[in-house]
Design a protein around this motif. Sequence first.
Motif, PDB file in Angstrom:
ATOM      1  N   HIS A   1      13.877 -27.691 -35.778  1.00  0.00           N
ATOM      2  CA  HIS A   1      14.185 -28.664 -36.832  1.00  0.00           C
ATOM      3  C   HIS A   1      13.626 -30.046 -36.472  1.00  0.00           C
ATOM      4  O   HIS A   1      12.913 -30.674 -37.268  1.00  0.00           O
ATOM      5  CB  HIS A   1      15.699 -28.712 -37.014  1.00  0.00           C
ATOM      6  N   TYR A   2      13.924 -30.512 -35.241  1.00  0.00           N
ATOM      7  CA  TYR A   2      13.426 -31.825 -34.841  1.00  0.00           C
ATOM      8  C   TYR A   2      11.902 -31.812 -34.678  1.00  0.00           C
ATOM      9  O   TYR A   2      11.227 -32.810 -34.941  1.00  0.00           O
ATOM     10  CB  TYR A   2      14.099 -32.262 -33.536  1.00  0.00           C
ATOM     11  N   GLY A   3      11.365 -30.668 -34.262  1.00  0.00           N
ATOM     12  CA  GLY A   3       9.904 -30.550 -34.146  1.00  0.00           C
ATOM     13  C   GLY A   3       9.225 -30.678 -35.501  1.00  0.00           C
ATOM     14  O   GLY A   3       8.197 -31.339 -35.630  1.00  0.00           O
ATOM     15  N   LEU A   4       9.815 -30.064 -36.523  1.00  0.00           N
ATOM     16  CA  LEU A   4       9.234 -30.154 -37.868  1.00  0.00           C
ATOM     17  C   LEU A   4       9.292 -31.584 -38.393  1.00  0.00           C
ATOM     18  O   LEU A   4       8.362 -32.043 -39.077  1.00  0.00           O
ATOM     19  CB  LEU A   4       9.985 -29.213 -38.816  1.00  0.00           C
ATOM     20  N   ILE A   5      10.380 -32.294 -38.090  1.00  0.00           N
ATOM     21  CA  ILE A   5      10.456 -33.696 -38.507  1.00  0.00           C
ATOM     22  C   ILE A   5       9.316 -34.488 -37.874  1.00  0.00           C
ATOM     23  O   ILE A   5       8.631 -35.278 -38.540  1.00  0.00           O
ATOM     24  CB  ILE A   5      11.814 -34.301 -38.098  1.00  0.00           C
TER      25      ILE A   5
ATOM     26  N   SER B   1      -1.082 -26.714 -39.512  1.00  0.00           N
ATOM     27  CA  SER B   1      -1.706 -26.525 -38.194  1.00  0.00           C
ATOM     28  C   SER B   1      -0.807 -27.085 -37.090  1.00  0.00           C
ATOM     29  O   SER B   1      -0.589 -26.431 -36.061  1.00  0.00           O
ATOM     30  CB  SER B   1      -3.090 -27.175 -38.157  1.00  0.00           C
ATOM     31  N   LYS B   2      -0.269 -28.297 -37.306  1.00  0.00           N
ATOM     32  CA  LYS B   2       0.611 -28.896 -36.289  1.00  0.00           C
ATOM     33  C   LYS B   2       1.921 -28.110 -36.178  1.00  0.00           C
ATOM     34  O   LYS B   2       2.471 -27.944 -35.077  1.00  0.00           O
ATOM     35  CB  LYS B   2       0.904 -30.357 -36.634  1.00  0.00           C
ATOM     36  N   ALA B   3       2.435 -27.628 -37.320  1.00  0.00           N
ATOM     37  CA  ALA B   3       3.689 -26.868 -37.289  1.00  0.00           C
ATOM     38  C   ALA B   3       3.511 -25.568 -36.509  1.00  0.00           C
ATOM     39  O   ALA B   3       4.413 -25.149 -35.774  1.00  0.00           O
ATOM     40  CB  ALA B   3       4.166 -26.576 -38.706  1.00  0.00           C
TER      41      ALA B   3
ATOM     42  N   PHE C   1       5.638 -24.635 -33.313  1.00  0.00           N
ATOM     43  CA  PHE C   1       6.439 -23.413 -33.329  1.00  0.00           C
ATOM     44  C   PHE C   1       6.129 -22.555 -32.099  1.00  0.00           C
ATOM     45  O   PHE C   1       7.045 -22.055 -31.423  1.00  0.00           O
ATOM     46  CB  PHE C   1       6.149 -22.627 -34.610  1.00  0.00           C
ATOM     47  N   ALA C   2       4.837 -22.397 -31.798  1.00  0.00           N
ATOM     48  CA  ALA C   2       4.443 -21.572 -30.645  1.00  0.00           C
ATOM     49  C   ALA C   2       4.946 -22.205 -29.341  1.00  0.00           C
ATOM     50  O   ALA C   2       5.439 -21.495 -28.449  1.00  0.00           O
ATOM     51  CB  ALA C   2       2.930 -21.418 -30.613  1.00  0.00           C
ATOM     52  N   SER C   3       4.847 -23.526 -29.224  1.00  0.00           N
ATOM     53  CA  SER C   3       5.265 -24.208 -27.998  1.00  0.00           C
ATOM     54  C   SER C   3       6.777 -24.092 -27.778  1.00  0.00           C
ATOM     55  O   SER C   3       7.236 -23.733 -26.686  1.00  0.00           O
ATOM     56  CB  SER C   3       4.860 -25.684 -28.050  1.00  0.00           C
ATOM     57  N   VAL C   4       7.548 -24.392 -28.838  1.00  0.00           N
ATOM     58  CA  VAL C   4       9.014 -24.349 -28.721  1.00  0.00           C
ATOM     59  C   VAL C   4       9.485 -22.923 -28.458  1.00  0.00           C
ATOM     60  O   VAL C   4      10.357 -22.678 -27.603  1.00  0.00           O
ATOM     61  CB  VAL C   4       9.669 -24.908 -30.006  1.00  0.00           C
ATOM     62  N   THR C   5       8.887 -21.951 -29.163  1.00  0.00           N
ATOM     63  CA  THR C   5       9.276 -20.553 -28.963  1.00  0.00           C
ATOM     64  C   THR C   5       8.963 -20.107 -27.535  1.00  0.00           C
ATOM     65  O   THR C   5       9.762 -19.397 -26.900  1.00  0.00           O
ATOM     66  CB  THR C   5       8.544 -19.642 -29.967  1.00  0.00           C
TER      67      THR C   5
ATOM     68  N   CYS D   1      17.063 -30.448 -44.248  1.00  0.00           N
ATOM     69  CA  CYS D   1      16.072 -30.891 -45.241  1.00  0.00           C
ATOM     70  C   CYS D   1      16.324 -32.348 -45.637  1.00  0.00           C
ATOM     71  O   CYS D   1      15.406 -33.162 -45.699  1.00  0.00           O
ATOM     72  CB  CYS D   1      16.140 -29.965 -46.452  1.00  0.00           C
ATOM     73  N   GLU D   2      17.593 -32.662 -45.888  1.00  0.00           N
ATOM     74  CA  GLU D   2      17.960 -34.029 -46.286  1.00  0.00           C
ATOM     75  C   GLU D   2      17.607 -35.023 -45.179  1.00  0.00           C
ATOM     76  O   GLU D   2      17.054 -36.092 -45.431  1.00  0.00           O
ATOM     77  CB  GLU D   2      19.449 -34.077 -46.580  1.00  0.00           C
ATOM     78  N   GLN D   3      17.909 -34.650 -43.937  1.00  0.00           N
ATOM     79  CA  GLN D   3      17.589 -35.529 -42.811  1.00  0.00           C
ATOM     80  C   GLN D   3      16.093 -35.763 -42.707  1.00  0.00           C
ATOM     81  O   GLN D   3      15.627 -36.894 -42.535  1.00  0.00           O
ATOM     82  CB  GLN D   3      18.069 -34.889 -41.507  1.00  0.00           C
ATOM     83  N   SER D   4      15.328 -34.651 -42.804  1.00  0.00           N
ATOM     84  CA  SER D   4      13.881 -34.739 -42.618  1.00  0.00           C
ATOM     85  C   SER D   4      13.237 -35.620 -43.677  1.00  0.00           C
ATOM     86  O   SER D   4      12.427 -36.503 -43.374  1.00  0.00           O
ATOM     87  CB  SER D   4      13.260 -33.338 -42.666  1.00  0.00           C
TER      88      SER D   4
END
Length: 316
Positions: free
Chosen positions: A89-93, A124-126, A130-134, A174-177
């Motif tokens: 979640h924080y990564g996507l933000i 691309s960044k997501a 995603f790969a890094s966090v996973t 979603c609201e936070q982001s």
Amino acid sequence: MMELIDRYINAVAQALPESRRDEITRELRSNILDKLEAVAEEQGREATEAEVSAVLKDLGHPQKVAGSFLTGQQLVSTELFPLYKQALHYGLILVFILALIQFGAHFLSSGNVAIAGFIFEIFSKALVMFASVTGVFYLLSNPIGGKPYFDPYQCWAPEKLPPVTRPWQRISACEQSVDFTTDLFFLLLLNYALWMPSAKQADLVVRFTPEVEHWIPWLSVILIISLLSGLWNLVYRYWTVPKLVLDALINLASAVILLILSRAPQIIVDTGNPLSERVDLPGIGNQVIGVGLFWVGMWLLFMTGWRLYRAWQLSR
């Protein structure tokens, strides 16, 4: 007693997918009440708050309990899965913020609204994030020797759970982001002269009119307060009366300025850069931005009333 149970149930629900939230929380509440009934029968009286706290502590940290209800997560253990979701979640933000900054800088320097490039950058960044966090959580879930590297729920206590007793008090990811990234984007856009290199500023094809520049310091202060409020919401992801009142005041101040600016004859003007001769950017932009500011201002007025109504509900 029930307030502590409600706070616990809401904390568990926050880490569950919405589609299974009601089913699991009903089952969990029934389980807790059964345990408390057993305590009451054993003691010959109602369970005290300390005994309720002990029962909840025995059940485990809310995120751990939520993870135990989720199945099919092969790469990340059930105990770490709620933390994994938070990290994503924080990564996507962060990804959204970086892509918005890149999009804004490109628009100011070229005048082109590169929507396709913006979407490509996000994807691309997501994917990289995603790969890094996973990968990190996979390593944490499968420690060498089988002994966990750490216990993220070691120091928790039911009394420390947030005072959330109503489902709408939870602030969605979603609201936070959207709120946080939008505030940061417009703060950087309005103050581009502070961070953009001089050579890059010389290439700009549009700039704000003096009337808009007059309001930029006021808007910047409001956006900074809103960003600080957003950070507050990122740490404590639930609404309280002070938070709702502060958000209502931010919305009201923003709405007043945006409605004033929507009536301005011009919001952006041509800088005289030869690149701007290819298309009437100020003409098109002023019409679109003016209408947009008006409706955003009206929406913020509505949200002002809505936040105050919610604050009144919580204070009853």
